[in-house]
Structure formats: structure tokens, C-alpha cells
Design an enzyme around this catalytic site. Structure first.
Site: not given
Lengths: 239, 743
Positions: A89, A206, A208
Site C-alpha cells: 500500500c 494488504h 498482512e
């Protein structure tokens, strides 16, 4: 054998730094360390993550000021010597501003921030972050950005396509890249790319945020597991 | 002093008798700077002068309460040595004048209240009220909606605190006065809460954060007056937010709080430096002396008056231990912040303000904070109630149930809020185990097995018809919502949005609503740990509906027990907990379909409500429930539909017992204390047994499965449609209002 060590760079305004750290360290059990942007060493890390967030408040342009942080010299040296670097990002935006990746991320075509799970198709598996994925595999991962609309000039785009450096594209329910499946207007549905050396990867989604069943998806694990496998195969480390 | 005449007093929003009290408190005439300081501290916004006598009646104590009202935020013990620190605040007036910045700075302000307590903010929610998005003021309303949502997103997304849920209502009385209430929750060590105190004579007072400008001067006074057609001219009184600066402040303050160099801290929100200095001094019985020449300034030539009253955002006031200055300054420098040493703590109890060494104000802190006026304002039951409480259901025209159901799904108040929450980063920090739009928000607590559920709720229409019962219903709904996620409600915060308290009818509404909140909270053993009052919500003499908004926090001991509103799989039993009565008063159905705001709000039996809430907690923690969804706006028809939305296409077939002779009353009645749950066939008996023990009416009304939503009432067909069709009518209503504009 020592564990793989992740360095998570912290710029002022980074806000997904804790999430990347949590995933690497607590979900997957690797070593992880925060590296403050004013530092000049990566503390012996094997993998570098530039996390999401709003470095320098997105002032001037997203990622534009962070590229001048002292730590970026060390990141650049690490990257040019082949070390795996993942920009997520805002981290992707910083890598573009630092010219470690080509192109730019401009405002979403509807001018609105989008936070939602999207489907992305893995296009290439010969990068350290995707080698454990299958080509054409579709992942369900969240995006959260206002400026994720990837843009590059026609020549750069042609180069990216020709050298198979587009590694993720947004896709629909039938795994096709379409106008309707594109959340931000990215050219050619691009959600992630790599550099010529294939060791520097930038993603708008994302991963994660998609590493635990409790969060609704574990499809992001493949990026972390891939880079650990990649380092192990180089004989440097084991997982 | 000749400078103070009637015009000066009016400009400061002070009454003649209040001025007399100021003179008495000082023993002399105030200077203009002192008058300005009194005017903001004694404004309704800061002093709660009209509301205080009522607020005192609220229950604020309980075994889990670590901090009740009076500090920057309340705190409750959640086990594992941790505290949940939370509060709700309004930013109504600024958001009407300048929607983006008004909403953004509202978010910034509530976040500061939380981290000031030593807590890491982990979740934001908001409760919003706007006028209708079509009709006479539609264009203005759409602009306000876009601005408010973008402002909340712009601030929360940037600072990296997820906006995990909330509620939005569209109704006429808010067209000229929208409500923007923002809630924040943080986590702190239960024994590491930081207080806003100024102790230790000689300890240095630091100013950290953004520079002081002329923005927001008299913001607190503006928030304490009605709107008129001149309101747009007040735009300079709205501040501009800088989430990046606040992110730096947040991280730097939390880093400082890990050590022991800090004595106390307070943010400079409403009434700015004045409020921070006098409140910190008053809480610990000490004095503070500052010299405004040390205050970092953004503009040249600012007077002491302007510096003391500025409401520039992202500023903190800290008292630290003498001798520890270098380590404090080092932490702020790490974050590229400048900590300015502007004064010190004294033992004389005075707020002493100097300008280049010359004293320009000297006021006892207690006079500003403790001795602010308290009014017991007259209250009169409004005459309109006799008329609006009459509802003759028999006179309502008969409706076709399925068409009516579709109309309700498309009502902006009921329709999906995806257009809104998609603009909020609701996942950052990777704790959101129930995503926005799926019921109460649920945020796990990393490092423990626990999770916190939270919900903000209110119903202005109910409160307009009966503020006492309406306020009770708001408490019950918020508590029931967190219970539906599998949580036990453990604490609440309230935001009380009302009209002009100087009108006895408004004050009556206020008094009744606070009485209702108190009664409901006592019945549920849920203490109020803090909150905010917003009065004068009127434009051109028209008040909003009385709108108390409740934020309830619930605890889930085992995060894996959290559940959502959506059915999970085919073949489960659908169970209705609670009973449906013939109660259309104040309903969304009555408003949308018949254009009426009439009748009595649904009855509420707090004993039954408590039994239901406890039953949900027990059943969820035994993992007996697959889903749970509160029955509210739109009645059981809409509730069942929402259970099938975002549920991987699983429909249901149910038969609802008739509550009345009329079909519409059964389908759309908003009777309280009802929840639709689903359970596997194997676990259904256990759920029914628990309900029986709890004294909660429970009945299997059908099964999940198929792709259709089929509802019969006592065997008579009422609704039979494809789930996709219903979902399409519900899912993109808000987008539609804005796309129409773009094309």
C-alpha cells in the site's frame, strides 16, 4: 539455524507497521524488528517490509517525502544487492516515488477511499513473495486506499507486460480481469508489480490483514511463506 | 471596568447575573482576557450548566469501573490487567457549518481524549443523523453527508484507527441540524491510567503539538447557541484538522507514558489552553502559571485573549517531573515535535496568565471549573405530545406486504451502509473480527483470549413521542446489540443531543431522557462512565428530535464465541426470542409508508430485556448460536431479510405467529426485546432449554436454506422473494443518491 528476520520500516505516519510485525512475529513465528526511518542500518534483516499507512500524512504526494528518509539509502542498497523488499500500500507508493519500482499510484477513479476484500489473481510466481502460490491462483485479500490507481506510460507498461513483471491483478468471481472487478481504475487491472530483478515487490492489497481465519481470510500467508521459502532455497536460512 | 457593557457580554454569551458572579468570584471587575476565559469555561459546552443537575442522577459506579465521569474519558476493567477506555462526543455544530473539517476534528478530538488517558485507541464508531437525501433540502444534505463521511474517513484512515461501525439515520428534523457523534475506544493497563492533573509545585508545564492560530476562537460558545441564517459566517470558528500531527502526538505521548516522567496530561479541545490549564489545576487543587509568549504561534500579533481561547487542533498540555525535562524533550524530538516549556505548577490555586511577564489574567481555577453556574431550568411537558401519541391503527390503509417490505428495505435508514463504511478503513490494526455492517462491531484484544463488542444506538423518533421510554429503548438496543455479538454489556457512554434548554419543553425532554437512561442502565447494571451533552441543536427555532445516543461496550471472554447477524448454512433452525406485539407507534413503517410520526414507542420491560441479554451471552459462550440479530427498524420482516444478506445466499422459510389482526402490524411492529437467532438442529433444544430457564419466550419459526426468503404469518403467505432480489433493493440505495448526481 537462525530464524528469518523481517525488518518493518516505520516512517512517521506509518500505521500498518504493527500489523506487518504482528503477522511476521506472532502469527508466523519469525523474527521481526521495527526499524525507525531515521536509522541507517537494517539490523541484519533478511526481508524488508515497507508497511501501509500515511507516511508524512500523504503531504505533497503519497510516499513522496518518505523516499528521502535516511533509512531509504539502506533499503536501496539492500534491494540492489538482491534482498527481498515488499512494499504494501503506502510502502508500494514509497517504492514508486523512490524509483525502485516504475509507475505511480494516483487517486482512485471514483475519488473515494475503498476498504474491502477484493479478489486478486496471481500472475507470476517467480518472485520471492509469490513462489509458493500457483499461477492463476485467486486470493481474497483486503484493500484500503484512496490512491491505488496504478498508472504507467505506454512504454513502461509494455515493458512490464513483456518482462512478466505484473504479479497481481484484480479479478472478478469468474477469475477474469474486468472493468467491474477493478476497484480503483488501475491500468490493466494491476494490483502488484515487481522490479526487473524480481526481488522488489509492491502491492496495493494488504496480505498482512489476511493471515488469520479470525480475520476472514488466510490468503495473505502465501506472501510471507514464499519469501521464507525463497531465502531457505538460497541456503541462507531455514524457516 | 468600562470595557464590559451589554454588547460585550452578549458577544461572549454571558448573561447579566453571570457577570455579577464573575465579579463576585474575582472580587473585582475582570479584564477582557479574563472575561473571555470565563465565557468559554462557563459556556454550556464546557460547564454543563443546564444538564449537570440531571446528569448527577445517572449510575456511574460498578465493580468494573476504574474511572467514571470527570476525567477525559471513562474506563472499565476488562480483565487480564487491562482497561477499556472510551467516550462519545458530538461535533454537530461545526459539521453543519463545514462538514469535512467539522467531522474530521470531531474524530481528532475524541481520539485525544482517549490517548490522554494513557490508552492506545483501537476503534472508532460514529452515530450520524441527517435530513432526507431527496426533497427540498436534498442537495444540501447530500453535500453534508459526503463531507461528513469523507471527513471521518480522512482523519481516521490517516491516523490508522479503524472505524469499525456505527449507525446512520435520515429524518426531516435533522435537515437543518445534522448530528455527528463520534465514539472512540482504547486499551490501557488497568493500573496505568493517566489523569489530567497538575501536581507538584514547580513542575514544568509543557505545550506540545500544532502551533496556536486564530482558528476556533469561541468554538465552545458557538456550540452553545442556536443556528440562524448567519451561521455560515461563523465558518472561521471551525478548526482544521491535521491527522498526521495527531498521529505523531499519539505515538510520542504513548511513548512518554511508558516511563514515569509524566504527572498529568490533557488535550486542548474545546476552550483550548484555558480549559486544559484550569481543569488540570482544579482537579488537583493546584495553580498553573504560564506566559503566553512561550506558546508556539502560527500567526503574528496574537493577543493573550486569542491565545487562551484558540481552539487550534492537535495540541496537548503536559505536566512533567522537574529534572526530567531532557528525556521528555528527547521523545518529542524523535517524533519531530517541539515541546515548549510554557509555565509551571504553583500552590496558589490560581490560573495566572502572563504576556511577556505582565499578568493579564489571574483567576481561581475553582471559580472557572467547580463554581461555574448550575441551573435547574424550568421544565414543561410539551403540548404536542397529547396529539402525536394518539394513533388509530384501524384507520391506516391496508398495504400489500411484499411491496411494503421492499419499500422499507430501500429506506436509507434501513438500507445497507456499505457506501459509507467502505470509505472507512475498518480493518487496520487487524483486530476487527466482525467486519462493519455485520452487527455490533467486535474487536479482539491481542495478547488475550478476549474481545470487545460495541454498538452506538439511538432513536430520535421514539424520544420525540416519549423521551423517557425512547431513551430507555436506546440503552436496551445498544446493550442488546452487543449481546447479539455474544458479549456481556459492561459499560456505557452517552451523547445527549437536544434543542435549546432555555425552552421548558426542551428541558423536559432532556430531563425525561436522562431519567430513562438512568432507569435502564440501573436495570441492566451498566454504568455510564462519561459522555457529552450537545444542546441548542436548533435552526431558525426548529429543534431536532430529542436524540440521546448510547454507546455500549461489551466483553466477550472467548473471542472465538463472537457471532454476527448472518445465517451461516442451510438446515439450521430459525428461533425468535421474545414476543411481537401490536406496536406500530413511532415505527419506520409508519413513517415511510403512511407518512406518520405518531403513537407510543414500543413498551419495554427491563426485567425481560435483562433476561434476554443474559440468555444471549450464555448461549453464545456455550457456542450454541450460529447467528443472532436484533429486531428493530422495520420489524421482523426486515430483521429476517438482514439475516439472509451477506450470508452466502442462504435463504429461509419461516412462519411468524400473528401479533395482531393486521398483517402489517405483525411484520413491521418494532416491539422491543426480540432477537432472531439460528442454531443447528442438534443444538436447538439446548437453546430452547436455556431460554425457558431464563424466562424468555422462544419459538422455532422455521429453517434456513434455499435461495428464497419466505415469510408466512400464521400460515398466511406474506413475503416470498429471491434473497438476491431483496438484497439488491437494500444494498446500493445510498450509492444511488450520489450516482444520480454524477450522471
Amino acid at each position: 539455524m537462525p530464524k528469518t528476520k523481517f525488518a518493518v520500516i516505520v516512517f512517521p505516519g506509518s500505521n500498518c507497521d504493527h500489523d506487518a510485525y504482528h503477522t511476521a512475529k506472532h502469527v508466523l513465528g519469525y523474527d521481526a524488528e521495527f526499524v525507525w526511518h531515521k536509522e541507517t542500518s537494517l539490523k541484519g534483516a533478511d526481508v524488508v517490509i515497507l508497511p501501509g499507512g500515511f507516511s508524512y500524512g500523504d503531504y505533497l504526494r503519497t510516499g513522496a517525502i518518505a523516499q528521502f528518509s535516511p533509512v531509504m539509502k539502506a533499503v536501496s542498497t539492500f534491494a540492489t544487492s538482491g534482498g527481498p523488499v515488499l512494499g504494501i500500500c503506502n510502502g508500494f507508493q514509497v517504492l514508486c516515488e523512490a524509483r525502485l519500482l516504475p509507475g505511480a499510484l494516483i487517486r482512485n477513479k471514483d475519488l473515494k477511499f475503498h476498504c474491502e476484500h477484493v479478489r486478486v489473481r496471481v500472475e507470476q510466481t517467480d518472485t520471492p513473495f509469490t513462489l509458493r502460490a500457483a499461477k492463476g491462483q485467486v486470493l481474497r485479500i483486503p484493500i484500503a486506499h484512496g490512491e491505488g490507481n496504478y498508472f504507467a506510460d505506454p512504454q513502461t507498461l509494455e515493458e512490464l507486460e513483456a518482462s512478466r513483471r505484473i504479479i497481481l491483478r484484480y479479478c472478478d468471481e469468474s477469475d477474469q480481469v474486468s472493468e467491474a472487478s477493478n476497484p480503483n481504475g488501475s491500468i490493466n487491472g494491476i494490483a502488484g508489480i515487481c522490479n526487473e530483478g524480481r526481488n522488489i515487490v509492491g502491492l496495493m492489497p494488504h496480505p498482512e490483514r489476511a493471515c488469520e481465519a479470525a480475520l476472514g481470510s488466510e490468503d495473505g500467508l502465501v506472501f510471507f511463506e514464499s519469501v521464507v521459502a525463497s531465502l531457505a532455497s538460497r541456503g541462507a536460512l531455514t524457516a | 471596568m468600562s470595557t464590559v457593557d451589554a454588547a460585550v457580554l452578549e458577544r461572549h454569551g454571558l448573561k447579566g447575573d453571570e457577570y455579577a458572579r464573575i465579579v463576585a468570584a474575582l472580587g473585582r471587575e475582570p479584564s477582557l482576557t479574563e472575561l473571555g476565559i470565563f465565557s468559554v469555561m462557563w459556556s454550556e459546552h464546557c460547564s454543563y450548566k443546564s444538564s449537570r443537575v440531571h446528569l448527577r442522577t445517572l449510575p456511574t459506579q460498578g465493580p468494573r469501573v476504574l474511572q467514571g465521569p470527570g476525567e477525559n474519558a471513562g474506563a472499565v476493567d476488562i480483565g487480564d490487567g487491562l482497561a477499556a477506555v472510551f467516550k462519545i462526543e458530538s461535533h454537530n455544530h461545526p459539521s453543519f457549518i463545514e462538514p469535512y473539517q467539522g467531522a474530521a476534528t470531531g474524530v481528532g478530538g475524541i481520539i485525544r481524549d482517549i490517548f490522554t488517558m494513557g490508552a492506545r485507541p483501537v476503534a472508532l464508531m460514529n452515530s450520524l443523523r441527517f435530513g432526507p437525501m431527496d426533497g427540498e433540502h436534498g442537495a444540501r444534505t447530500r453535500r453534508i453527508v459526503e463531507g461528513v463521511v469523507a471527513g471521518i474517513a480522512g482523519y481516521g484512515n490517516s491516523i490508522g484507527i479503524p472505524t469499525v461501525g456505527g449507525e446512520i439515520v435520515f429524518d426531516e428534523p435533522y435537515a437543518g441540524n445534522p448530528l455527528v457523534n463520534v465514539f472512540c475506544l482504547g486499551l490501557a493497563g488497568a493500573d496505568a491510567l493517566v489523569m489530567g492533573r497538575a501536581e507538584g509545585v514547580g513542575n514544568p508545564v509543557y505545550y506540545v503539538g500544532a502551533k496556536t492560530g486564530r482558528d476556533g476562537i469561541h468554538g465552545a460558545t458557538m456550540a452553545s447557541a442556536e443556528f440562524d441564517d448567519k451561521s455560515a459566517e461563523k465558518r472561521p470558528a471551525v478548526q482544521v484538522g491535521d491527522p498526521f500531527m495527531e498521529k505523531l502526538l499519539l505515538e510520542a505521548c504513548l511513548e512518554l507514558m511508558k516511563g514515569d516522567a509524566l504527572i498529568g496530561v490533557q488535550d486542548m479541545g474545546a476552550a483550548g489552553l484555558t480549559c486544559a490549564t484550569s481543569e488540570m489545576g482544579a482537579r488537583s487543587g493546584s495553580g498553573i502559571e504560564i506566559d503566553v509568549m512561550h506558546v508556539p504561534q502560527r500567526e503574528s500579533g496574537m493577543s493573550a485573549y486569542e491565545i487562551m481561547l484558540s481552539e487550534s487542533q492537535e495540541r496537548m498540555l503536559l505536566v512533567v517531573k522537574k529534572g526530567r525535562e531532557p528525556e521528555v524533550e528527547e521523545i518529542f524530538e524523535k517524533w519531530d515535535l517541539h515541546a515548549a516549556h510554557i509555565g509551571f505548577v504553583t500552590n496558589d490555586g490560581l490560573l495566572r496568565v502572563k504576556d511577556h511577564g505582565k499578568v493579564v489574567a489571574e483567576i481561581p481555577n475553582t471559580a472557572l471549573v467547580v463554581e461555574a453556574p448550575v441551573y435547574t431550568r424550568p421544565m414543561t411537558r410539551p403540548a404536542y405530545l397529547d396529539d402525536v401519541q394518539q394513533l388509530d391503527v384501524a384507520s391506516l390503509s391496508q398495504v400489500q406486504p411484499q411491496d411494503t417490505f421492499f419499500r422499507l428495505l430501500a429506506s436509507p435508514t434501513i438500507a445497507s451502509k456499505r457506501w459509507v463504511y467502505r470509505q472507512y478503513d475498518h480493518m487496520v490494526r487487524t483486530n476487527s473480527i466482525v467486519l462493519a455492517g455485520m452487527g455490533a462491531a467486535v474487536v479482539r484484544v491481542k495478547g488475550t483470549a478476549r474481545a470487545l463488542a460495541m454498538s452506538v444506538d439511538g432513536n430520535g423518533r421514539y424520544c420525540y413521542l416519549d423521551p423517557f421510554r425512547g431513551a430507555m429503548l436506546a440503552v436496551a438496543e445498544a446493550a442488546r446489540n452487543v449481546a447479539c455479538a455474544g458479549a456481556q454489556p459492561i459499560g456505557a457512554t452517552n451523547c445527549l443531543n437536544f434543542g435549546n434548554p432555555e425552552r421548558p419543553e426542551i428541558m423536559w425532554q432532556f430531563g425525561e431522557a436522562v431519567r430513562g437512561i438512568g432507569e435502564a442502565c440501573r436495570a441492566l447494571d451498566v454504568p455510564i462512565t462519561g459522555g457529552n451533552v450537545s444542546l441548542y441543536n436548533e435552526t431558525d427555532g426548529n429543534a431536532i428530535y430529542p436524540t440521546p445516543v448510547l454507546g455500549v461496550v461489551g466483553l466477550i471472554e472467548d473471542a472465538s464465541c463472537a457471532i454476527t447477524r448472518a445465517f451461516r448454512a442451510a438446515g439450521d433452525n430459525v428461533i425468535l426470542l421474545g414476543e411481537t406485539f401490536d406496536e406500530l407507534g413511532g415505527s419506520e413503517y409508519l413513517k415511510i409508508v403512511h407518512g406518520l410520526v405518531k403513537g407510543q414507542p414500543p413498551r419495554l420491560d427491563m426485567v425481560k430485556e435483562r433476561s434476554l441479554i443474559e440468555l444471549l451471552g450464555r448461549a453464545a459462550s456455550a457456542k450454541l448460536l450460529r447467528s443472532a440479530h436484533d429486531c428493530s427498524d422495520g420489524g421482523i420482516a426486515v430483521t429476517l431479510a438482514e439475516c439472509t444478506f451477506d450470508a452466502a445466499g442462504v435463504g429461509c422459510e419461516v412462519d411468524v405467529p400473528a401479533a395482531a389482526t393486521r398483517l402489517d402490524s405483525t411484520l413491521f411492529s418494532e416491539s422491543a426485546s426480540r432477537v432472531v437467532v439460528s442454531a443447528t438442529p442438534e443444538q436447538t433444544d439446548a437453546v430452547l432449554q436455556l431460554a425457558k430457564e431464563a424466562g424468555v419466550a422462544a419459538r422455532v419459526i422455521g429453517q434456513t436454506g434455499g435461495t428464497r426468503l419466505k415469510i408466512t404469518v400464521a400460515g398466511q403467505s406474506a413475503i416470498d422473494c429471491d434473497v438476491r432480489e431483496a438484497e439488491n433493493r437494500w444494498s446500493s440505495v445510498l450509492e444511488g443518491f450520489f450516482q444520480r448526481q454524477a450522471s
